[in-house]
Design a protein around this motif. Structure first.
Motif, PDB file in Angstrom:
ATOM      1  N   LEU A  65      28.387 -10.718  21.226  1.00 11.90           N
ATOM      2  CA  LEU A  65      27.677 -11.253  20.062  1.00 11.90           C
ATOM      3  C   LEU A  65      26.187 -11.402  20.321  1.00 11.90           C
ATOM      4  O   LEU A  65      25.372 -11.196  19.411  1.00 11.90           O
ATOM      5  CB  LEU A  65      28.287 -12.590  19.653  1.00 11.90           C
ATOM      6  CG  LEU A  65      29.761 -12.526  19.229  1.00 11.90           C
ATOM      7  CD1 LEU A  65      30.284 -13.918  18.919  1.00 11.90           C
ATOM      8  CD2 LEU A  65      29.941 -11.605  18.031  1.00 11.90           C
ATOM      9  N   ALA A  66      25.801 -11.750  21.546  1.00 16.69           N
ATOM     10  CA  ALA A  66      24.379 -11.882  21.852  1.00 16.69           C
ATOM     11  C   ALA A  66      23.665 -10.548  21.718  1.00 16.69           C
ATOM     12  O   ALA A  66      22.552 -10.468  21.159  1.00 16.69           O
ATOM     13  CB  ALA A  66      24.197 -12.449  23.258  1.00 16.69           C
ATOM     14  N   ALA A  67      24.282  -9.476  22.213  1.00 13.49           N
ATOM     15  CA  ALA A  67      23.666  -8.150  22.114  1.00 13.49           C
ATOM     16  C   ALA A  67      23.588  -7.686  20.668  1.00 13.49           C
ATOM     17  O   ALA A  67      22.591  -7.081  20.245  1.00 13.49           O
ATOM     18  CB  ALA A  67      24.455  -7.148  22.959  1.00 13.49           C
ATOM     19  N   ILE A  68      24.632  -7.973  19.891  1.00 13.17           N
ATOM     20  CA  ILE A  68      24.632  -7.570  18.482  1.00 13.17           C
ATOM     21  C   ILE A  68      23.555  -8.323  17.713  1.00 13.17           C
ATOM     22  O   ILE A  68      22.814  -7.741  16.917  1.00 13.17           O
ATOM     23  CB  ILE A  68      26.026  -7.817  17.873  1.00 13.17           C
ATOM     24  CG1 ILE A  68      27.042  -6.836  18.474  1.00 13.17           C
ATOM     25  CG2 ILE A  68      25.985  -7.682  16.350  1.00 13.17           C
ATOM     26  CD1 ILE A  68      28.478  -7.155  18.142  1.00 13.17           C
ATOM     27  N   ARG A  69      23.423  -9.625  17.990  1.00 14.31           N
ATOM     28  CA  ARG A  69      22.392 -10.414  17.312  1.00 14.31           C
ATOM     29  C   ARG A  69      20.993  -9.916  17.684  1.00 14.31           C
ATOM     30  O   ARG A  69      20.111  -9.803  16.833  1.00 14.31           O
ATOM     31  CB  ARG A  69      22.556 -11.880  17.689  1.00 14.31           C
ATOM     32  CG  ARG A  69      21.555 -12.846  17.077  1.00 14.31           C
ATOM     33  CD  ARG A  69      21.764 -13.026  15.586  1.00 14.31           C
ATOM     34  NE  ARG A  69      20.973 -12.116  14.787  1.00 14.31           N
ATOM     35  CZ  ARG A  69      21.046 -12.043  13.459  1.00 14.31           C
ATOM     36  NH1 ARG A  69      21.881 -12.827  12.802  1.00 14.31           N
ATOM     37  NH2 ARG A  69      20.301 -11.185  12.799  1.00 14.31           N
ATOM     38  N   ALA A  70      20.791  -9.600  18.965  1.00  7.90           N
ATOM     39  CA  ALA A  70      19.482  -9.115  19.411  1.00  7.90           C
ATOM     40  C   ALA A  70      19.149  -7.772  18.770  1.00  7.90           C
ATOM     41  O   ALA A  70      18.004  -7.546  18.339  1.00  7.90           O
ATOM     42  CB  ALA A  70      19.462  -9.000  20.936  1.00  7.90           C
ATOM     43  N   ALA A  71      20.127  -6.884  18.695  1.00  6.04           N
ATOM     44  CA  ALA A  71      19.881  -5.578  18.090  1.00  6.04           C
ATOM     45  C   ALA A  71      19.583  -5.712  16.601  1.00  6.04           C
ATOM     46  O   ALA A  71      18.702  -5.037  16.061  1.00  6.04           O
ATOM     47  CB  ALA A  71      21.088  -4.675  18.303  1.00  6.04           C
ATOM     48  N   ALA A  72      20.306  -6.597  15.932  1.00  9.45           N
ATOM     49  CA  ALA A  72      20.061  -6.821  14.513  1.00  9.45           C
ATOM     50  C   ALA A  72      18.666  -7.387  14.285  1.00  9.45           C
ATOM     51  O   ALA A  72      17.943  -6.970  13.365  1.00  9.45           O
ATOM     52  CB  ALA A  72      21.118  -7.756  13.943  1.00  9.45           C
ATOM     53  N   ASP A  73      18.254  -8.334  15.120  1.00 14.83           N
ATOM     54  CA  ASP A  73      16.913  -8.907  14.999  1.00 14.83           C
ATOM     55  C   ASP A  73      15.841  -7.845  15.222  1.00 14.83           C
ATOM     56  O   ASP A  73      14.813  -7.833  14.529  1.00 14.83           O
ATOM     57  CB  ASP A  73      16.731 -10.039  16.009  1.00 14.83           C
ATOM     58  CG  ASP A  73      17.519 -11.282  15.652  1.00 14.83           C
ATOM     59  OD1 ASP A  73      17.951 -11.399  14.473  1.00 14.83           O
ATOM     60  OD2 ASP A  73      17.719 -12.131  16.538  1.00 14.83           O
ATOM     61  N   ALA A  74      16.094  -6.954  16.183  1.00 11.35           N
ATOM     62  CA  ALA A  74      15.099  -5.930  16.502  1.00 11.35           C
ATOM     63  C   ALA A  74      14.890  -4.953  15.356  1.00 11.35           C
ATOM     64  O   ALA A  74      13.799  -4.394  15.197  1.00 11.35           O
ATOM     65  CB  ALA A  74      15.530  -5.173  17.767  1.00 11.35           C
ATOM     66  N   HIS A  75      15.921  -4.757  14.539  1.00  8.69           N
ATOM     67  CA  HIS A  75      15.834  -3.751  13.479  1.00  8.69           C
ATOM     68  C   HIS A  75      15.922  -4.346  12.074  1.00  8.69           C
ATOM     69  O   HIS A  75      16.025  -3.606  11.085  1.00  8.69           O
ATOM     70  CB  HIS A  75      16.928  -2.708  13.671  1.00  8.69           C
ATOM     71  CG  HIS A  75      16.804  -1.926  14.941  1.00  8.69           C
ATOM     72  ND1 HIS A  75      15.752  -1.051  15.186  1.00  8.69           N
ATOM     73  CD2 HIS A  75      17.574  -1.896  16.067  1.00  8.69           C
ATOM     74  CE1 HIS A  75      15.887  -0.514  16.379  1.00  8.69           C
ATOM     75  NE2 HIS A  75      16.988  -1.006  16.939  1.00  8.69           N
ATOM     76  N   GLY A  76      15.888  -5.663  11.968  1.00  7.37           N
ATOM     77  CA  GLY A  76      15.879  -6.285  10.650  1.00  7.37           C
ATOM     78  C   GLY A  76      17.205  -6.216   9.917  1.00  7.37           C
ATOM     79  O   GLY A  76      17.222  -6.246   8.675  1.00  7.37           O
ATOM     80  N   ALA A  77      18.310  -6.118  10.631  1.00  7.25           N
ATOM     81  CA  ALA A  77      19.632  -6.052   9.997  1.00  7.25           C
ATOM     82  C   ALA A  77      20.228  -7.448   9.876  1.00  7.25           C
ATOM     83  O   ALA A  77      19.907  -8.351  10.653  1.00  7.25           O
ATOM     84  CB  ALA A  77      20.568  -5.155  10.810  1.00  7.25           C
ATOM     85  N   ARG A  78      21.090  -7.601   8.909  1.00  2.12           N
ATOM     86  CA  ARG A  78      21.853  -8.843   8.791  1.00  2.12           C
ATOM     87  C   ARG A  78      23.176  -8.693   9.537  1.00  2.12           C
ATOM     88  O   ARG A  78      23.634  -7.569   9.784  1.00  2.12           O
ATOM     89  CB  ARG A  78      22.100  -9.196   7.319  1.00  2.12           C
ATOM     90  CG  ARG A  78      20.822  -9.551   6.566  1.00  2.12           C
ATOM     91  CD  ARG A  78      21.125 -10.140   5.204  1.00  2.12           C
ATOM     92  NE  ARG A  78      19.927 -10.437   4.431  1.00  2.12           N
ATOM     93  CZ  ARG A  78      19.235 -11.568   4.518  1.00  2.12           C
ATOM     94  NH1 ARG A  78      19.626 -12.515   5.347  1.00  2.12           N
ATOM     95  NH2 ARG A  78      18.155 -11.760   3.779  1.00  2.12           N
ATOM     96  N   VAL A  79      23.780  -9.834   9.889  1.00  2.00           N
ATOM     97  CA  VAL A  79      25.034  -9.831  10.649  1.00  2.00           C
ATOM     98  C   VAL A  79      26.082 -10.644   9.902  1.00  2.00           C
ATOM     99  O   VAL A  79      25.839 -11.794   9.523  1.00  2.00           O
ATOM    100  CB  VAL A  79      24.845 -10.398  12.064  1.00  2.00           C
ATOM    101  CG1 VAL A  79      26.178 -10.443  12.805  1.00  2.00           C
ATOM    102  CG2 VAL A  79      23.827  -9.576  12.851  1.00  2.00           C
ATOM    103  N   LEU A  80      27.240 -10.031   9.706  1.00  2.00           N
ATOM    104  CA  LEU A  80      28.427 -10.686   9.164  1.00  2.00           C
ATOM    105  C   LEU A  80      29.449 -10.784  10.282  1.00  2.00           C
ATOM    106  O   LEU A  80      29.858  -9.768  10.849  1.00  2.00           O
ATOM    107  CB  LEU A  80      28.997  -9.880   7.998  1.00  2.00           C
ATOM    108  CG  LEU A  80      30.449 -10.172   7.591  1.00  2.00           C
ATOM    109  CD1 LEU A  80      30.620 -11.611   7.135  1.00  2.00           C
ATOM    110  CD2 LEU A  80      30.910  -9.199   6.502  1.00  2.00           C
ATOM    111  N   LEU A  81      29.851 -11.999  10.590  1.00  3.07           N
ATOM    112  CA  LEU A  81      30.842 -12.235  11.636  1.00  3.07           C
ATOM    113  C   LEU A  81      32.139 -12.706  10.993  1.00  3.07           C
ATOM    114  O   LEU A  81      32.125 -13.597  10.146  1.00  3.07           O
ATOM    115  CB  LEU A  81      30.324 -13.295  12.603  1.00  3.07           C
ATOM    116  CG  LEU A  81      31.085 -13.452  13.929  1.00  3.07           C
ATOM    117  CD1 LEU A  81      30.892 -12.225  14.788  1.00  3.07           C
ATOM    118  CD2 LEU A  81      30.591 -14.702  14.665  1.00  3.07           C
ATOM    119  N   ASP A  82      33.251 -12.090  11.390  1.00  2.00           N
ATOM    120  CA  ASP A  82      34.570 -12.565  10.972  1.00  2.00           C
ATOM    121  C   ASP A  82      35.102 -13.442  12.097  1.00  2.00           C
ATOM    122  O   ASP A  82      35.349 -12.975  13.204  1.00  2.00           O
ATOM    123  CB  ASP A  82      35.506 -11.385  10.714  1.00  2.00           C
ATOM    124  CG  ASP A  82      36.868 -11.818  10.171  1.00  2.00           C
ATOM    125  OD1 ASP A  82      37.178 -13.030  10.212  1.00  2.00           O
ATOM    126  OD2 ASP A  82      37.627 -10.943   9.708  1.00  2.00           O
ATOM    127  N   GLY A  83      35.268 -14.722  11.795  1.00  2.00           N
ATOM    128  CA  GLY A  83      35.736 -15.672  12.797  1.00  2.00           C
ATOM    129  C   GLY A  83      37.193 -16.041  12.672  1.00  2.00           C
ATOM    130  O   GLY A  83      37.636 -17.011  13.311  1.00  2.00           O
TER     131      GLY A  83
END
Length: 352
Positions: A154-172
């Motif tokens: 999740l940390a890598a996904i959040r960092a990549a999204a921040d770097a490219h301006g993407a939003r993140v949807l997490l299914d918990g």
């Protein structure tokens, strides 16, 4: 006796040994069953109480907010994961680039596939972060995979999204309740409570980060999404509620009566304590399986998956009273707060 052990004695007195199937369906604590039974009895007697129902809805929403670390105004109510994800999928622009994990649960993936008009890219779970690129609109991933329990980076996904301006949807749905999840880190977090939150079907939650409301369509709003629902039952809603509540689906009252009680137990014990308990038992099960010559999927997850189990393994487990599931070619075990070392030993003995 610690808080977790005391809660198990008090809240699960009739639970039969061997329940290792929370990834399919959580077991309700006694307080949830009692609350639903009382509400159902009152309904049967012609004394349904909207005030009591509304109090349970408010309590469940507030408890879920605390468990996931967000202000209560960031939590919307839903009925299913697919319904909540569909709300997000509908709000994406035509041609939007969406990244999902290969083999993720269909309720998370199908709304994007079914909507059409999106560039839906399906990549291995380990490659989700690196698949995010300039122009990616959304990454949608389960924190823990239903089929095999793997936990996303999740940390890598959040960092990549921040770097490219993407939003993140997490299914918990397969994680909230045993895995500490900070919903403030994601634009959206959807979770159905009937697994690790020990709640009835129909109690589903969606957190929406501040600023993400603009991405969601108000076309799905009904009277319950109004700022004053009971004054907005007829005709167009004069004013939607502030925050995430404007995306509320009409809650299934009895489900939320049970959810309010179940979530109170999760809070009393604490997710950190539940995480330590669940992951330790899962690790013990993995070690035991490996010692028997099997090859469980590695990881620090409360979900234990074993591919390629020998013929007859399912029958032996069932005969020993172990409740488990089979998913995507794996035998899947899911210990939770009420699981004991004796349950793990029984499962291993059945497979030895």
């Amino acid at each position: 006796m610690d808080a977790l052990a005391a809660a198990v004695v008090a809240e699960f007195p009739t639970l039969e040994p061997g329940y290792l199937n929370t990834a399919t369906l959580g077991v309700p604590p006694r307080r949830a069953v009692a609350a639903m039974r009382e509400a159902t009895d009152a309904w049967e007697a012609g004394r349904p109480s909207s005030d009591r129902y509304e109090a349970a809805v408010a309590a469940a929403r507030a408890a879920y907010a605390r468990i996931t670390g967000v202000p209560v105004e960031r939590v919307a109510l839903g009925g299913t994961v697919a319904q909540a994800v569909g709300l997000i999928a509908t709000g994406l622009p035509e041609g939007a680039d969406v990244v999902v994990a290969e083999g993720d649960f269909s309720s998370l993936v199908q709304p994007f596939a079914g909507r059409g008009g999106l560039d839906l890219r399906i990549v291995p779970l380990e490659a989700v972060a690196e698949a995010v690129r300039p122009g990616t609109a959304l990454v949608a991933v389960s924190a823990a995979q239903s089929a095999d329990g793997r936990v996303a980076d999740l940390a890598a996904i959040r960092a990549a999204a921040d770097a490219h301006g993407a939003r993140v949807l997490l299914d918990g749905t397969q994680s909230v309740g045993w895995l500490p999840v900070d919903a403030t880190l994601y634009d959206y977090l959807v979770c159905h409570g009937y697994k690790w939150l020990l709640s009835p079907h129909g109690a589903c939650f969606l957190t929406v980060a501040e600023g993400a409301e603009e991405t969601l369509s108000p076309a799905f709003a009904g009277w319950y999404a109004a700022d004053d629902p009971w004054a907005s039952c007829y005709g167009p809603v004069p004013r939607l509620a502030p925050g995430a509540r404007q995306f509320d689906a009409r809650p299934a009252y009895l489900s939320f009566v049970g959810a309010a009680a179940s979530l109170s137990l999760i809070e009393e014990i604490g997710v950190a304590a539940i995480h330590a308990h669940d992951v330790a038992l899962a690790a013990s099960l993995r070690d035991g399986l490996a010692g028997l010559g099997h090859a469980p999927i590695a990881g620090e997850s409360a979900i234990v998956a074993v591919p390629g189990m020998p013929q007859g393994a399912e029958a032996r487990l069932a005969a020993a009273g172990i409740r488990f599931s089979a998913r995507a070619g794996n035998l899947r075990f899911a210990p939770h707060l009420f699981t004991t070392p004796a349950d793990i030993a029984t499962a291993l003995a059945a497979l030895s």
